[in-house]
Scaffold this motif. Sequence first.
Motif, short mmCIF file in Angstrom:
data_model
loop_
_atom_site.label_atom_id
_atom_site.label_comp_id
_atom_site.label_asym_id
_atom_site.label_seq_id
_atom_site.Cartn_x
_atom_site.Cartn_y
_atom_site.Cartn_z
N CYS A 531 49.79 77.84 13.03
CA CYS A 531 50.68 78.37 11.99
C CYS A 531 50.87 77.35 10.88
N ALA A 532 50.98 76.08 11.24
CA ALA A 532 51.18 75.05 10.22
C ALA A 532 49.93 74.88 9.36
N VAL A 533 48.76 74.84 9.98
CA VAL A 533 47.52 74.66 9.22
C VAL A 533 47.30 75.81 8.26
N LEU A 534 47.42 77.06 8.75
CA LEU A 534 47.19 78.21 7.87
C LEU A 534 48.35 78.44 6.92
N GLY A 535 49.51 77.84 7.22
CA GLY A 535 50.64 77.95 6.31
C GLY A 535 50.67 76.88 5.24
N GLY A 536 49.64 76.03 5.18
CA GLY A 536 49.58 75.00 4.13
C GLY A 536 50.18 73.68 4.52
N ARG A 537 50.62 73.50 5.75
CA ARG A 537 51.20 72.22 6.19
C ARG A 537 50.15 71.52 7.06
N GLY A 538 49.11 71.03 6.41
CA GLY A 538 47.95 70.52 7.11
C GLY A 538 48.23 69.34 8.02
N GLU A 539 48.93 68.32 7.51
CA GLU A 539 49.18 67.13 8.31
C GLU A 539 49.97 67.47 9.56
N GLN A 540 51.04 68.25 9.39
CA GLN A 540 51.85 68.64 10.54
C GLN A 540 51.03 69.47 11.52
N GLY A 541 50.23 70.41 11.01
CA GLY A 541 49.43 71.25 11.88
C GLY A 541 48.41 70.46 12.66
N ARG A 542 47.75 69.50 12.02
CA ARG A 542 46.75 68.71 12.72
C ARG A 542 47.39 67.86 13.82
N ALA A 543 48.56 67.35 13.54
CA ALA A 543 49.25 66.57 14.57
C ALA A 543 49.60 67.43 15.77
N LEU A 544 50.02 68.65 15.51
CA LEU A 544 50.37 69.55 16.62
C LEU A 544 49.12 69.98 17.40
N LEU A 545 48.03 70.27 16.70
CA LEU A 545 46.83 70.73 17.39
C LEU A 545 46.22 69.65 18.27
N ARG A 546 46.48 68.39 17.95
CA ARG A 546 45.97 67.34 18.84
C ARG A 546 46.54 67.47 20.25
N GLY A 547 47.70 68.09 20.35
CA GLY A 547 48.28 68.30 21.66
C GLY A 547 47.51 69.29 22.51
N CYS A 548 46.60 70.04 21.91
CA CYS A 548 45.78 70.99 22.67
C CYS A 548 44.54 70.33 23.26
N LEU A 549 44.19 69.15 22.76
CA LEU A 549 42.94 68.53 23.17
C LEU A 549 43.15 67.57 24.32
N PRO A 550 42.12 67.33 25.12
CA PRO A 550 42.22 66.32 26.16
C PRO A 550 42.50 64.96 25.53
N PRO A 551 43.06 64.02 26.26
CA PRO A 551 43.45 62.74 25.67
C PRO A 551 42.32 62.00 25.00
N ALA A 552 41.07 62.19 25.49
CA ALA A 552 39.95 61.44 24.90
C ALA A 552 39.57 61.96 23.54
N ALA A 553 39.96 63.18 23.21
CA ALA A 553 39.56 63.78 21.93
C ALA A 553 40.68 63.64 20.94
#
Length: 939
Positions: A531-553
């Motif tokens: 929602c943040a990425v598509l809503g124009g809040r790129g930095e916040q969205g990218r930080a949140l999406l990192r929580g979906c990835l395994p720790p190594a990624a």
Amino acid sequence: MRSPLRLYGRDGELASLETLLARLRAGRGGALVLTAPPGLGRSALLRHAMDSYREGPVLYAAAAPAEQLLPHSGLHQLLSSAPDPLPAPPSATAPPSATADVLRPGLAPTALALLDLLRTLGARRPLLVCVDDAHAWDRDSRAALGFAARRLTPGLKVAVLVTVLAPVARHPAGGQDAFGGLPALRLGPLDDHASATLLDRLTDGRADPAVREELCREAAGNPRILTGAAERLTPDQLAGRAPLPRPLPGAESVLEAYAALLDALPDDTRLLLLFAAAAQEHEPHGTGADAVLLLRAGQAAGLDPGCLEPAERAGAVHDDGVRVRFTHPLLRTALLRRTPLARRRAVHHLLAGLLDGPHRTLPRLVQRACAAHRYDPALAEALARAATAPRPHADRAVALARSALLSCDDALRGARFAAAAEHAWLGGDPGRARDLLAQVRVVPAPGHVHYVRGLLALRDGPVADAREALLTAAALLAPHDAGRTVDALLGAADAAWAMGDAPAFLDAMGRIPLPLPRPDPALEAYRAGMCAVLGGRGEQGRALLRGCLPPAAGGDAPAGGDTPTSSHAPAGGDAPAALLRTGVAALVLGEIEAACRAGARALAAVRAHGPESLLPQALEHLAYGELRAGRHARARVHASEGLRAAHRLGQRNKAAHLRAVLALVASVEGGAAAAAEHAEAAAADAGPHGLAQAATLATWAVARADLAEGRPAEAAARLFPLVRPGPLRGHFAARMPAVPCLVEAAVLAGRAAEAAAAVEEFERWTAATADPQAPAQLARCRALLAPPHETAARYQEALAHHARAGGGFEGARTQLLYGQWLRRQRRTREARGPLRDALVAFERCGARVWAGRAAGELRAAGEAVAGDAGTGPLARLTPQQQRIARCVAQGATNREVALRLSVSPRTVDHHLRNVFAVLGVRSRIELARLLDRDEKNPL
């Protein structure tokens, strides 16, 4: 007037008939026996042959079963169809009348008399003899016709065409023995495409696609059953608003014929076959019956253990020691239909008693349900309780459907049908799921029904309809089923993503209730980050999406990716749906390797644990990640497997996405023709179903293939609408990856100024993404647009990025463009190095068309390429003249050649005059003919 008979799916058979008729027209005799199980079109092919033959007389007879015991009745009917009086005997020394001997058997050997008569008739004009259902003729007529047909030498102008019933897989029917030794052609069932085409013609296209699929499956490729069903089904049944009856109406004659084929078997054998047919009620479709259970059933009924052997010898069943399967599904259907209801119930009751033990609870309950009378609430409840994990989805669908039939409360009945439909869909049987939904009679339909309808439309239907159905389902399910509410909203977001509708995606994601009914930090991070990425809040969205990835990624930034997915599997980080979401988050962040790892894990999870319905999606995600990583061969393998799975599971939307991936692969490996074929197939469903992402990828693929084959103007014309604002703008997640192709095409086509805005947007995208190829592609775009004094430095910068990022194909494209620019700047010696590197890299990654383009540039730079011919007309030309000659021979104008070779039209004109002079030709047509002869005769 009657429209002419049209046959579908019979190209090979029609070719065989035409061969026989062509031989007859040429005065050469022959014979052909058409064999097929009931209803597959033997008679239709015979009529087609008769209608096609107009060069001579035709004798025709259709067997009359009532006269089967009357000797020579078949021959009498055949010869009575002669259009002219039958001839007199050929000589006075012959019997009083050979013809009369045939019509009044007993005065002379019938077979010899028939052969003599056919010879006499064929001496006048070529004669075609057609007998339909010859197996039902009397024995003497069959023997006589077979005797005569085997003696039709090429000199006799007589052809015999006979149809014979061949009921089972390997063994002929009883009447075919008389025709042994004659050429035979066995008809098989129609394939899926021919069945669907025939049904569309029969119903004028009014059948719902799901109903059409179910009818084709139930008919098992039998055209007579399809014809009968199309004539007798109601409009509501054809439209999917009412359930289909079982068995299908109009199939009675075919089923009766199949049942009659089993009548010759011993009584004990038929009883054991009935056990096998009944035992399949608790088994998934097509898996057969448990051989051990049949053995126990036979023992309980006092049958000999070897009584199944006659059925095997007849080809009715196949027993591999583990499962017993009918060789044709209609044999089982016919057997059950022929058996009285009371006897069937007794068989089910016996089987239920043999299915003992806790691990057989569900099969036992299904058999009890088959033996039950009308409603049984207690048994229905027991079935519903037993239809739980870890039972396969197909088994649970069967149990819940039986539970619904035994339920007397309409609301409960509808809920159980809906649950059965969901499990049928998860188990990979969308046709069965739609059929179950059609049996829900509760008005208005409960939320679970809308939920399953939405899932079905998401995979095979307009995605806008799927979104609305899933949003409706979420609203109805919210008060009492929080888990499916979340799944419905994720599915609605899926649909919006496929549509390319970012606001609709945000709307669906925004409706997901928090906190989630089951704690799932990764899903919460995915929802908030997208929602943040598509809503124009790129930095916040990218930080949140990192929580979906395994720790190594890790990574940051939006990139084009594949569709998100809903959580149809159980919660957990290793569940297929969760892994697919991880892959999507990685693609949005630009973490391509992490996306490939997540895709591979999701595929392994689906193969190990299911659900089957997610298999095409898992393969699609993995293929797209591999495509972005530059591993085109792997992407092709996985996308091809996914396409086969999508067709098998009836998921046309997924098939369109996979076709688009294959089109992109073909634009690297296979050339414009292959890319266009896949792209056209993708567009066939992408347009009607609103699949903006598949349409964008397919267009990009065709444009990239145009670039590979030196057509930059066409490529630019395809790509500009995808990138610019407007109604044709491409999918928001796929636009940026296509920009480097657009810039290359625009510059080579002389439209560089129009690409500047796209490069600015691509620069912002590159600053945010972690895609390792993006900085190199940005530097390449800048090099293409830079003034001459900056171009070399920009290319060197791009090549340095490629060296760090890997990815042979994109690096080779930069080398190609750099070498082409150096040559255009008359720095020919310097150009050879990048062009040589590009050629080797393209060959290494299988990009044969791009390798051909690099080889052409290398020749133009004055270097011979391995495989170049040392003789022939082109050997007398310079490398640049060779390239121009080939382009002109293909029909290109001077301006088009100039665009392809990055030279001026005046340069092309100068070289072309020299080509004409050296080769001694006076026109472009003569040049094309000369090169064509040289290619066909290189020595």
